[in-house]
Scaffold this active site. Sequence first.
Site, PDB file in Angstrom:
ATOM      1  CB  CYS B  98       0.656  15.193 -28.390  1.00 17.40           C
ATOM      2  SG  CYS B  98      -0.415  16.706 -28.813  1.00 17.40           S
ATOM      3  CG  HIS B 140      -3.943  15.264 -24.698  1.00 18.75           C
ATOM      4  ND1 HIS B 140      -2.807  14.210 -24.151  1.00 18.75           N
ATOM      5  CD2 HIS B 140      -4.347  15.557 -26.067  1.00 18.75           C
ATOM      6  CE1 HIS B 140      -2.206  14.644 -25.085  1.00 18.75           C
ATOM      7  NE2 HIS B 140      -2.993  15.377 -25.958  1.00 18.75           N
ATOM      8  CD  GLU B 141      -7.609  15.707 -27.589  1.00 19.18           C
ATOM      9  OE1 GLU B 141      -6.667  17.262 -28.521  1.00 19.18           O
ATOM     10  OE2 GLU B 141      -6.885  15.427 -27.978  1.00 19.18           O
ATOM     11  CG  HIS B 144      -4.151  19.984 -26.918  1.00 19.07           C
ATOM     12  ND1 HIS B 144      -2.875  20.719 -26.611  1.00 19.07           N
ATOM     13  CD2 HIS B 144      -3.864  18.808 -27.250  1.00 19.07           C
ATOM     14  CE1 HIS B 144      -2.107  19.363 -27.340  1.00 19.07           C
ATOM     15  NE2 HIS B 144      -2.913  18.126 -27.892  1.00 19.07           N
TER      16      HIS B 144
END
Lengths: 183, 168
Positions: B98, B140-141, B144
Amino acid sequence: MLHRAHFAVTVISKDRPGIVADTAEVLYRLGCNLEDSSCTLLGGDFAMILTVSHPKPFSKVRLLDEFRRLHDEKGVVAHVRTLSPEELDNPSPVGELCLISVYGADRPGIVYRVTRELAEFQVSIADLNTRVVGSKESPVYVMMLEAYLPEGMTVGEADGLLAGLRLELNVEIGVKAITPVSL
Amino acid sequence: MPARTILQYPHPLLKLPCSPVELIDQEVRDLLVDLVETMRQGPGSVGVAAPQIGVSLRLCVVDVSMSKLGKESNHGLLHLINPEIVEARGAATMREGCMSIPAYTGDVERPTRITLRYSDGGGNPRELAVEGFEAVAIQHEIDHLNGILFLDRITSVKTGLFRRKNYR
């Protein structure tokens, strides 16, 4: 100009709670930084491999004195080696990263033969763990390693190169790409 | 618009759940442009979420079409506003890195097939079935947007965290 001092420290002790804390306390009190570490239980012993630094030139003797005290008081055995600037220079490997798994009925020479073969092909091991599993009557040896292939070698080629060894040792050998991804 | 600076942990914004986008106005459209620019600038990056550039809103961009793992199966550049995973199946482990935690990668297990609901850059509601690397990147995003980093998802202590060496 003052340079940071760097040391490789290995610690091994019969396992008990507090080995890491005792070791880390020595380093903290001396003002050393823990740069990198790999610590694990090996059988009944706890083993620590550390690289530590000190922001200023720092005598290895001071570390040794503190670890001697730790040995006398708590039985922790440490070894300290000064790292040269050349040893600190570690360029990133360029080849493909892969996971190589090896397992089969336990017999002498599995680690030796596999790693010798890999070395001959210029495969660079980054991480390696071994364990004996299975029953006492028929122990099974398991080895997992992560390795960088030489530049240009594919995972399929690496797999093919180990084919002979599979037959010779009568073990299963698998090679898988790991492929780290940036998200 | 220029590429923006990627915030790095321990910046507190990276651990904060983001607020939903209420209105897709020019500000949001500009932000999408910046996110794409920032993603294109990151070495090998396939996605950026708004909190990574300092905006605590639920939007991100993903594009795996130029990556080795994603080029076979992808939906090109995705603008994801208020994305939501409504279905998830399968599981696979991938070694993730990341831009907000440089120099480290870790093995993370995630569903391999997801169904996603979101609004696109024009504010149209959409539903999309995604699989493989693209599904990993989107998850993954979205993590966030919920203040979750891959460090929160690593399951194996023994081999779960690795020094990052190189990317494909």
